[in-house]
Write an enzyme that holds these catalytic residues in place. Structure first.
Site, PDB file in Angstrom:
ATOM      1  N   ASN A  72      19.698   3.395  -4.642  1.00 42.99           N
ATOM      2  CA  ASN A  72      18.793   4.069  -3.713  1.00 42.99           C
ATOM      3  C   ASN A  72      19.204   3.629  -2.304  1.00 42.99           C
ATOM      4  OD1 ASN A  72      16.706   4.987  -2.160  1.00 42.99           O
ATOM      5  ND2 ASN A  72      15.064   4.128  -3.434  1.00 42.99           N
ATOM      6  N   LYS A 109      18.897  -0.362  -2.494  1.00 41.80           N
ATOM      7  CA  LYS A 109      18.241  -0.943  -3.679  1.00 41.80           C
ATOM      8  C   LYS A 109      19.106  -0.609  -4.877  1.00 41.80           C
ATOM      9  CE  LYS A 109      13.390  -0.482  -2.395  1.00 41.80           C
ATOM     10  NZ  LYS A 109      12.213   0.336  -2.566  1.00 41.80           N
ATOM     11  N   ARG A 149      19.307   8.069  -6.318  1.00 42.07           N
ATOM     12  CA  ARG A 149      18.098   8.739  -5.852  1.00 42.07           C
ATOM     13  C   ARG A 149      18.501   9.553  -4.622  1.00 42.07           C
ATOM     14  NH1 ARG A 149      13.610   6.809  -1.880  1.00 42.07           N
ATOM     15  NH2 ARG A 149      12.111   8.465  -2.202  1.00 42.07           N
ATOM     16  N   HIS A 178       8.262  12.290  -4.078  1.00 41.96           N
ATOM     17  CA  HIS A 178       7.791  11.444  -5.190  1.00 41.96           C
ATOM     18  C   HIS A 178       7.900  12.165  -6.535  1.00 41.96           C
ATOM     19  CE1 HIS A 178       5.019   8.852  -2.403  1.00 41.96           C
ATOM     20  NE2 HIS A 178       6.216   8.313  -2.520  1.00 41.96           N
ATOM     21  N   HIS A 183       0.110   8.901  -6.186  1.00 43.42           N
ATOM     22  CA  HIS A 183       1.132   7.873  -5.992  1.00 43.42           C
ATOM     23  C   HIS A 183       0.810   7.182  -4.669  1.00 43.42           C
ATOM     24  CE1 HIS A 183       5.405   6.285  -6.167  1.00 43.42           C
ATOM     25  NE2 HIS A 183       4.963   5.933  -4.960  1.00 43.42           N
ATOM     26  N   ASN A 201       3.890   2.600  -0.190  1.00 42.90           N
ATOM     27  CA  ASN A 201       4.003   2.691   1.262  1.00 42.90           C
ATOM     28  C   ASN A 201       3.863   4.145   1.672  1.00 42.90           C
ATOM     29  OD1 ASN A 201       4.280   0.121   2.477  1.00 42.90           O
ATOM     30  ND2 ASN A 201       6.219  -0.091   1.365  1.00 42.90           N
ATOM     31  N   GLY A 202       4.570   5.016   0.940  1.00 46.69           N
ATOM     32  CA  GLY A 202       4.323   6.450   1.084  1.00 46.69           C
ATOM     33  C   GLY A 202       3.264   6.829   0.055  1.00 46.69           C
ATOM     34  N   ARG A 249       2.390   6.288   8.039  1.00 46.79           N
ATOM     35  CA  ARG A 249       2.375   7.725   8.357  1.00 46.79           C
ATOM     36  C   ARG A 249       0.940   8.232   8.437  1.00 46.79           C
ATOM     37  NH1 ARG A 249       6.210   8.773   3.656  1.00 46.79           N
ATOM     38  NH2 ARG A 249       8.245   8.121   4.447  1.00 46.79           N
ATOM     39  N   GLY A 268       2.469   0.913  -5.645  1.00 50.83           N
ATOM     40  CA  GLY A 268       2.024  -0.465  -5.367  1.00 50.83           C
ATOM     41  C   GLY A 268       0.518  -0.603  -5.219  1.00 50.83           C
ATOM     42  N   GLY A 292      -1.851   1.901  -6.007  1.00 52.19           N
ATOM     43  CA  GLY A 292      -2.494   2.523  -7.175  1.00 52.19           C
ATOM     44  C   GLY A 292      -2.471   1.622  -8.397  1.00 52.19           C
ATOM     45  N   GLU A 312      10.709   4.741 -11.292  1.00 57.97           N
ATOM     46  CA  GLU A 312      11.641   5.801 -10.901  1.00 57.97           C
ATOM     47  C   GLU A 312      13.070   5.471 -11.336  1.00 57.97           C
ATOM     48  OE1 GLU A 312       9.481   5.289  -7.165  1.00 57.97           O
ATOM     49  OE2 GLU A 312      10.201   7.296  -6.658  1.00 57.97           O
TER      50      GLU A 312
HETATM   51  P1  ADP Z   1       7.126   1.705  -1.853  1.00 55.58           P
HETATM   52  O1  ADP Z   1       6.410   2.995  -1.615  1.00 55.58           O
HETATM   53  O2  ADP Z   1       7.895   1.217  -0.658  1.00 55.58           O
HETATM   54  O3  ADP Z   1       7.900   1.657  -3.156  1.00 55.58           O
HETATM   55  P2  ADP Z   1       5.130   0.110  -3.197  1.00 55.58           P
HETATM   56  O4  ADP Z   1       4.917   1.147  -4.238  1.00 55.58           O
HETATM   57  O5  ADP Z   1       5.693  -1.202  -3.614  1.00 55.58           O
HETATM   58  O6  ADP Z   1       5.965   0.618  -1.976  1.00 55.58           O
HETATM   59  O7  ADP Z   1       3.707  -0.134  -2.503  1.00 55.58           O
HETATM   60  C1  ADP Z   1       3.550  -0.989  -1.412  1.00 55.58           C
HETATM   61  C2  ADP Z   1       2.075  -1.100  -1.109  1.00 55.58           C
HETATM   62  O8  ADP Z   1       1.407  -1.636  -2.266  1.00 55.58           O
HETATM   63  C3  ADP Z   1       1.759  -2.036   0.039  1.00 55.58           C
HETATM   64  O9  ADP Z   1       0.748  -1.481   0.848  1.00 55.58           O
HETATM   65  C4  ADP Z   1       1.230  -3.270  -0.665  1.00 55.58           C
HETATM   66  O10 ADP Z   1       0.337  -4.001   0.112  1.00 55.58           O
HETATM   67  C5  ADP Z   1       0.492  -2.640  -1.835  1.00 55.58           C
HETATM   68  N1  ADP Z   1       0.198  -3.642  -2.848  1.00 55.58           N
HETATM   69  C6  ADP Z   1       1.046  -4.303  -3.660  1.00 55.58           C
HETATM   70  N2  ADP Z   1       0.368  -5.208  -4.425  1.00 55.58           N
HETATM   71  C7  ADP Z   1      -0.942  -5.121  -4.061  1.00 55.58           C
HETATM   72  C8  ADP Z   1      -2.143  -5.788  -4.463  1.00 55.58           C
HETATM   73  N3  ADP Z   1      -2.132  -6.730  -5.382  1.00 55.58           N
HETATM   74  N4  ADP Z   1      -3.303  -5.407  -3.868  1.00 55.58           N
HETATM   75  C9  ADP Z   1      -3.320  -4.458  -2.931  1.00 55.58           C
HETATM   76  N5  ADP Z   1      -2.237  -3.788  -2.513  1.00 55.58           N
HETATM   77  C10 ADP Z   1      -1.057  -4.121  -3.058  1.00 55.58           C
END
Ligand code: ADP
Length: 413
Positions: free
Chosen positions: A7, A14, A99, A189, A217, A220-221, A250, A341, A343, A395
């Protein structure tokens, strides 16, 4: 087959190596051999490396570009130090899955990279100027490292959404803007959505045609997608990933007239305003503290800061509104699924989003929801007409599996 999954971003690479083949896929027995992350490419890069049986390792090294990052990763992979016993030399890597963010209207599913496919990905650069050039660089770097004979497969974030009907993907603008410039909703996504929908139907033993869900989903996004009869029929992200839900940095939806207003009032170009909407808004913009939901939740508990509370409330309100909108768009669903992350790991956010949705038939089981982090589970009460689930996304696994299937000419499930 050892599949290297890549990625490539603007300043990051990554990777994962996943051992899989048709038999592994059938038995759900794929093996993740190692993974890693090269960040801050262009300067003194930080490299995180993780092997199945060894502790995670972090090192720094000067790395100029994606090609140099891949060289670094490959040297590590083939060395004794990596501890990946399945890979003793580069000839033990059998295929590469990439990706690719944007496949436009051209790619409806994953594709083996040929010169024609590469040209197609380049043709989509106009649609994703921030993302596709890096994906192309990743493919070219892999070609340089392994030669033309190495099978490479492109897995597109947009492909899953090519089933969305025109009434949902067209913006209400002069039609020639779509005809001339392909300005429409594409959605992103898609690989995550496809994997999560697949897991849901495996867990519930449903056919694809019986799969009717809304997937949130939240990483971050963030995006919300309506899946009807196993196909994406509507989604919150648009022409670019900026539209829809509130995200880490965003803005998601806003009145388009705001763009020129900000440009005039703040003396910014439209490009600068767009960059701001992508990098300075969302949770970060409202809270003024961070885009990291984990930190926001902790800070809120400790200090009850008004702006942090607002950031979380606006985030949850928008997500709740989209659940309602997508349920209406698709004519009802059997489940709402949380992934990404936030969810997967933030029970508090899941319950806040679902608060007040009881009229849809969805009631969260508070005790069950609280205990669920990073694992597959139903989090609604037994009598909920609309169920809620947590299903962690993967993914990379789907990219590795698509790579195998594409190379062997197997149909996509
Ligand atoms: P990306 O979209 O870059 O793959 P992720 O799916 O890893 O990112 O999601 C990142 C988000 O998930 C961040 O906002 C992070 O704070 C949140 N996150 C990860 N673990 C927790 C947790 N235990 N409680 C609350 N938020 C979390």
């Amino acid at each position: 087959m050892n599949v290297l999954v890549l990625n490539s971003g603007s300043s990051s690479l990554k990777f994962q190596v996943i051992a899989t083949d048709l038999e592994h896929i059938r038995r759900d027995a794929d093996e993740r051999l190692c993974r890693g992350y090269v960040e801050r490419i262009g300067g003194e890069a930080i490299i995180t490396l993780e092997t199945r049986n060894a502790p995670r390792k972090k090192v720094t090294a000067p790395i100029r570009n994606i090609s140099a990052a891949l060289d670094y990763v490959l040297r590590w992979l083939a060395s004794e130090q990596s501890g990946v016993s399945e890979i003793r030399s580069l000839s033990d890597v059998h295929a590469i899955g990439h990706r690719v963010v944007h496949g436009g209207e051209l790619f409806r599913e994953s594709a083996v990279v040929t010169d024609e496919v590469l040209k197609g990905i380049e043709d989509c650069i106009d649609l994703a100027p921030l993302h596709n050039p890096n994906n192309v660089k990743g493919i070219l770097a892999a070609r340089e490292a392994f030669g033309h004979g190495m099978p490479q497969v492109a897995v597109f974030d947009t492909a899953f959404h090519t089933s969305i009907p025109d009434k949902a993907y067209l913006y209400a603008m002069p039609y020639h803007l779509y005809a001339r410039h392909r300005i429409r909703r594409y959605g992103f996504h898609g690989t995550s959505n496809r994997y999560v929908a697949y897991r849901y139907r495996m867990i519930r033993q449903l056919t694809k045609e019986q799969t009717n869900v809304v997937i949130l989903h939240l990483g971050n996004g963030c995006s919300a997608t309506a899946i009807r009869n196993g196909k994406s029929v509507d989604t919150s992200m648009g022409m670019t990933p900026l539209e829809g839900l509130v995200m880490g940095t965003r803005s998601g939806d806003l009145d388009p007239a705001i763009l020129s207003l900000i440009a005039t009032k703040e003396g910014l170009s439209t490009t600068e305003v767009e960059a701001m909407l992508n990098t300075q808004c969302g949770l970060l913009g409202i809270s003024g503290v961070t885009n990291d939901m984990r930190v926001l939740l902790k800070e809120l508990k400790e200090h009850d800061d008004r702006r942090i509370r607002l950031a979380i409330e606006i985030f949850c309100h928008r997500a709740r509104k989209y659940i309602g909108a997508l349920l209406a768009s698709m004519g009802g669903a059997d489940a709402v699924i949380f992934t990404g992350g936030i969810g997967e790991n933030a029970p508090e956010i899941r319950s806040r989003i679902c608060e007040g949705l009881e009229w849809t038939g969805l009631t969260i089981d508070a005790a069950q929801n609280d205990g669920i982090m990073s694992k597959e589970a139903m989090i609604s009460t037994g009598d909920s007409r609309l169920q809620a689930w947590v299903i962690p996304t993967d993914e990379e696994l789907l990219i590795a599996r698509d790579t195998v299937r594409c190379i062997l000419g197997e149909p996509h499930p």
